[in-house]
Motif scaffolding. Structure first.
Motif, mmCIF file in Angstrom:
data_model
loop_
_atom_site.group_PDB
_atom_site.id
_atom_site.type_symbol
_atom_site.label_atom_id
_atom_site.label_comp_id
_atom_site.label_asym_id
_atom_site.label_seq_id
_atom_site.Cartn_x
_atom_site.Cartn_y
_atom_site.Cartn_z
ATOM 1 N N HIS A 1 -8.188 -6.270 16.151
ATOM 2 C CA HIS A 1 -8.677 -4.910 16.336
ATOM 3 C C HIS A 1 -10.015 -4.677 15.647
ATOM 4 C CE1 HIS A 1 -8.635 -0.568 16.628
ATOM 5 N NE2 HIS A 1 -8.826 -0.502 15.335
ATOM 6 N N LEU B 1 -3.071 -6.918 20.263
ATOM 7 C CA LEU B 1 -4.003 -7.936 20.719
ATOM 8 C C LEU B 1 -4.302 -7.812 22.200
ATOM 9 C CD1 LEU B 1 -3.136 -11.329 19.053
ATOM 10 C CD2 LEU B 1 -5.277 -10.108 18.966
ATOM 11 N N ALA C 1 3.454 -16.694 17.017
ATOM 12 C CA ALA C 1 4.289 -16.049 16.005
ATOM 13 C C ALA C 1 3.982 -14.569 15.894
ATOM 14 C CB ALA C 1 4.097 -16.731 14.655
ATOM 15 N N ARG D 1 -7.800 -12.815 22.475
ATOM 16 C CA ARG D 1 -7.077 -11.874 23.332
ATOM 17 C C ARG D 1 -6.514 -12.542 24.575
ATOM 18 N NH1 ARG D 1 -7.914 -7.222 21.075
ATOM 19 N NH2 ARG D 1 -9.990 -6.515 20.549
ATOM 20 N N GLU E 1 9.067 4.688 7.482
ATOM 21 C CA GLU E 1 7.981 4.438 6.548
ATOM 22 C C GLU E 1 8.523 4.345 5.137
ATOM 23 O OE1 GLU E 1 4.319 6.982 7.799
ATOM 24 O OE2 GLU E 1 6.152 8.086 8.080
ATOM 25 N N ASP F 1 5.177 -14.998 5.096
ATOM 26 C CA ASP F 1 4.230 -15.201 6.194
ATOM 27 C C ASP F 1 4.897 -15.098 7.550
ATOM 28 O OD1 ASP F 1 1.716 -15.710 5.247
ATOM 29 O OD2 ASP F 1 2.384 -17.613 4.428
ATOM 30 N N VAL F 2 4.094 -14.841 8.563
ATOM 31 C CA VAL F 2 4.642 -14.724 9.915
ATOM 32 C C VAL F 2 5.447 -15.955 10.324
ATOM 33 C CG1 VAL F 2 3.835 -13.293 11.786
ATOM 34 C CG2 VAL F 2 2.175 -14.495 10.401
ATOM 35 N N SER F 3 4.883 -17.144 10.031
ATOM 36 C CA SER F 3 5.550 -18.360 10.491
ATOM 37 C C SER F 3 6.883 -18.562 9.763
ATOM 38 C CB SER F 3 4.639 -19.564 10.278
ATOM 39 O OG SER F 3 3.966 -19.458 9.058
ATOM 40 N N GLN G 1 -1.887 2.529 7.848
ATOM 41 C CA GLN G 1 -2.774 1.426 8.219
ATOM 42 C C GLN G 1 -3.753 1.871 9.305
ATOM 43 O OE1 GLN G 1 -1.567 -2.777 8.898
ATOM 44 N NE2 GLN G 1 -1.721 -2.255 11.044
ATOM 45 N N ALA G 2 -3.239 2.600 10.305
ATOM 46 C CA ALA G 2 -4.096 3.072 11.390
ATOM 47 C C ALA G 2 -5.207 3.961 10.837
ATOM 48 C CB ALA G 2 -3.268 3.836 12.415
ATOM 49 N N HIS H 1 10.239 -2.045 7.818
ATOM 50 C CA HIS H 1 9.266 -1.057 8.278
ATOM 51 C C HIS H 1 8.538 -1.593 9.517
ATOM 52 C CE1 HIS H 1 6.880 -3.770 5.794
ATOM 53 N NE2 HIS H 1 5.913 -3.492 6.651
ATOM 54 N N LEU I 1 4.490 5.974 15.595
ATOM 55 C CA LEU I 1 4.485 4.711 14.850
ATOM 56 C C LEU I 1 4.104 3.561 15.762
ATOM 57 C CD1 LEU I 1 7.604 4.649 12.506
ATOM 58 C CD2 LEU I 1 5.243 5.041 11.909
ATOM 59 N N ASP J 1 1.945 1.422 5.023
ATOM 60 C CA ASP J 1 2.749 1.654 6.222
ATOM 61 C C ASP J 1 1.878 1.597 7.474
ATOM 62 O OD1 ASP J 1 5.392 2.080 5.490
ATOM 63 O OD2 ASP J 1 4.871 4.006 4.616
ATOM 64 N N VAL J 2 2.497 1.333 8.627
ATOM 65 C CA VAL J 2 1.688 1.210 9.851
ATOM 66 C C VAL J 2 0.920 2.483 10.173
ATOM 67 C CG1 VAL J 2 2.895 -0.643 11.014
ATOM 68 C CG2 VAL J 2 3.746 1.670 11.252
ATOM 69 N N LEU K 1 8.323 -2.350 13.150
ATOM 70 C CA LEU K 1 8.988 -1.962 14.397
ATOM 71 C C LEU K 1 9.149 -3.120 15.367
ATOM 72 C CD1 LEU K 1 6.975 1.239 14.586
ATOM 73 C CD2 LEU K 1 9.402 1.267 15.001
ATOM 74 N N GLU L 1 -2.042 -18.502 6.891
ATOM 75 C CA GLU L 1 -0.860 -18.145 6.112
ATOM 76 C C GLU L 1 -1.216 -18.060 4.639
ATOM 77 O OE1 GLU L 1 1.733 -21.267 7.230
ATOM 78 O OE2 GLU L 1 0.657 -22.760 6.086
ATOM 79 N N SER L 2 -0.270 -17.588 3.812
ATOM 80 C CA SER L 2 -0.603 -17.484 2.396
ATOM 81 C C SER L 2 -0.782 -18.885 1.836
ATOM 82 C CB SER L 2 0.471 -16.715 1.627
ATOM 83 O OG SER L 2 1.744 -17.044 2.056
ATOM 84 N N SER M 1 0.420 3.563 16.653
ATOM 85 C CA SER M 1 -0.553 3.337 15.591
ATOM 86 C C SER M 1 -0.737 1.846 15.308
ATOM 87 C CB SER M 1 -0.143 4.082 14.324
ATOM 88 O OG SER M 1 1.087 3.597 13.863
ATOM 89 N N LEU M 2 0.054 1.000 15.963
ATOM 90 C CA LEU M 2 -0.100 -0.443 15.758
ATOM 91 C C LEU M 2 -1.254 -0.980 16.593
ATOM 92 C CD1 LEU M 2 3.622 -1.547 16.019
ATOM 93 C CD2 LEU M 2 2.194 -1.805 14.011
ATOM 94 N N PRO M 3 -2.136 -1.776 15.978
ATOM 95 C CA PRO M 3 -3.160 -2.423 16.801
ATOM 96 C C PRO M 3 -2.501 -3.494 17.664
ATOM 97 C CG PRO M 3 -3.318 -3.164 14.528
ATOM 98 C CD PRO M 3 -2.239 -2.134 14.570
ATOM 99 N N SER N 1 -3.186 -9.201 14.837
ATOM 100 C CA SER N 1 -3.535 -8.032 15.646
ATOM 101 C C SER N 1 -4.488 -7.109 14.892
ATOM 102 C CB SER N 1 -2.277 -7.298 16.113
ATOM 103 O OG SER N 1 -1.363 -7.167 15.081
#
Lengths: 286, 246
Positions: free
Chosen positions: B206, A260, B244, B229, A42, A186-188, B176-177, A213, A253, B172-173, A215, B41-42, A256-258, B202
């Protein structure tokens, strides 16, 4: 046995403050071969500090202490500041988090890359220009001639980060330290930048320290992972086995990730155990 | 009843040669009590839509209706009692020299509440901070705690519609939760409607029931989270995003 490029033993980073000495990194040991080593944790876990300490980039009043930080058998801590300059960039390079802050806003991209290259080699301007073009192509930047003339504000975040990577790789370093190189992207675009880094690391046989950070990203991208908590390494594992990690912190950790594919009403919240920060650091040596 | 209806919304910045069309012909609606996501995307214009709804992007055309009422370029006072926004970066959205008490107290006063003291206490309890944070300054709070203060501020006027602009991307994740759980709880407790912008599929999966995928200022697809999903997105760009983020 893999050849060891970097060997860090018992690294401490301390910051004296009004409330006593704050230990940002507490006795971390690991080795790096020609591999992709991930460091996750973290914010505040000391992962960036570890990266900076290797290059001795921590300024006073910060203190770096270690039994040794050996780069191919030579202890970096014994070097003078002048000698360190030959290490930085040329043998160990670092890519920082945000390209917006690491490029000079009033210099063209071309001038910056050429300057970085000529600082480390005796190449002529024309040679440096040619080399810079090649490097920009290597990080899949289209129309590199135009980019060479452009200023950083004309670039998107993803391009900026690729330019940083190009700049860092020109002197052909043995080790690349990437500190959250994709978290501003961005992800892409993230995927693209990672693929480029991956290819370069493989082709050149470099060692990569990948600080992040994220995972999932690290599990995908790296070979080996160190998980840091409160300045210590709490767990070391192979990246593909990260999802089967045992330490409660790593598990927390991950949970705690959502996700899909597995919807839940509530996300699990990390319950911190004071014992985690007390436990001695796990060694990341091979 | 529809909480929010957006029809043929265009948002642009600048004029003449420098004109940038940030949002083009966007249409969607959000039912009362629903949670709706905007992903992309941004630069795809997802945050700009939220800014146009709240009035932070002055140049727009099309139709925005909140609780059946069309919104003009000048927004009435009651609008801000209905719609509130939580911003992305809790490090930038709180005044560094105002204590938590001032941040919340000022908002409450602007909205004409009389029992400010009791309400500040209530708000802090609602977002899980409690009394001891009341007189702290932002620099004494962690990122997650700051975002809680920002959420408390948005809840102060007792809104019905909350616009969330990447509320957890700076966190942080593990934090975030906590924030996502808090938002889910608040939604049921206060019967809120959410419009949430995120680049993280994701997170949207959620939190939301339905979502719109944006690319280059246009909404390319509106789909149910269930469809997402099962990885059944139709538009090639949505598929690409899905791949992605897996």
């Amino acid at each position: 046995m893999m050849s060891v490029l970097l060997d860090v033993e018992n690294l401490w980073v301390k910051f004296p403050s009004r409330h006593g000495v704050f230990d940002a990194v507490r006795g971390v040991s690991f080795t790096l071969g020609r591999e992709r080593l991930g460091i996750v944790g973290e914010s505040g876990s000391g992962k960036s500090m570890t990266g900076r300490a290797i290059l001795r980039l921590i300024r006073p009043p910060g203190i770096v202490e270690a039994d040794h930080i050996n780069l191919e058998g030579v202890n970096l801590l014994d070097k003078t500041e002048k000698e360190m300059r030959d290490v930085r960039g040329q043998r160990i390079s670092m890519v920082m988090q945000d390209p917006k802050f690491s490029l000079n806003p009033v210099m063209t991209i071309g001038d910056q890359i050429i300057e970085a290259y000529r600082l480390h080699s005796k190449a002529s301007k024309a040679e440096a220009y040619k080399k810079s073009l090649e490097m920009l192509e290597a990080v899949s930047i289209r129309d590199p001639e135009r980019v060479m003339r452009a200023y950083p504000h004309e670039m998107s975040g993803g391009m900026g980060q690729r330019i940083m990577i190009a700049m860092m790789l020109i002197p052909n370093p043995q080790i690349l330290i990437a500190d959250e190189p994709t978290s501003a992207l961005d992800v892409s675009v993230q995927r693209q930048v990672l693929d480029i880094m991956d290819k370069l690391v493989k082709d050149r046989g470099m060692g990569l320290i990948f600080i992040s950070h994220d995972l999932n990203l690290v599990a995908d991208f790296c070979d080996r992972v160190l998980i840091m908590y409160a300045g210590r390494i709490v767990e070391v594992c192979d990246a593909e086995k990260l999802h089967a990690a045992k330490h409660p912190y790593t598990r927390g950790l991950l949970n705690s990730l959502p996700r899909l594919d597995a919807p839940r009403d509530r996300l699990e919240v990390l319950q911190r155990d004071p014992a985690w920060s007390e436990a001695p650091s796990v060694s990341g040596r091979v | 009843m529809k909480m929010l209806e957006v029809q043929d919304l265009n948002v642009w910045f600048g004029g003449g040669r420098d004109r940038v069309d940030a949002v083009k012909h966007a249409s969607f609606d959000v039912a009362q009590g629903e949670s709706f996501g905007l992903v992309g995307e941004s630069g795809s214009g997802k945050s700009t839509i939220l800014r146009a709804i709240t009035g932070l992007a002055p140049d727009w055309s099309g139709k925005i209706m909140v609780e059946g009422q069309a919104i003009g370029h000048k927004r009435p006072r009651t609008f801000f009692k209905t719609v509130q926004m939580v911003f992305q970066d809790p490090y930038a959205s709180l005044h560094p020299r105002h204590s938590v008490d001032q941040v919340l107290g000022e908002t409450l006063q602007l909205h004409g509440f009389k029992d400010i003291d009791a309400r500040v206490v209530k708000l802090l309890d609602d977002v899980g901070l409690g009394q001891k944070f009341r007189f702290r300054y932002p620099h004494q709070l962690s990122g997650g705690q700051r975002q809680r203060v920002a959420i408390a501020r948005a809840l102060a006027p007792e809104p019905d519609l909350l616009l969330l602009d990447e509320p957890t991307s700076a966190l942080d994740v593990s934090v975030q939760a906590e924030i996502l759980n808090l938002l889910a709880d608040l939604r049921t407790e206060h019967n809120l409607t959410y419009v949430m912008v995120s680049h993280d599929l994701s997170v949207v999966g959620h939190m939301c029931d339905r979502l719109a995928v944006m690319k280059d200022g246009e909404i390319v697809e509106v789909l149910d989270v269930d469809v997402l999903r099962h990885l059944n997105a139709e538009h090639p760009y949505s598929r690409q995003l899905l791949e992605a983020s897996l």
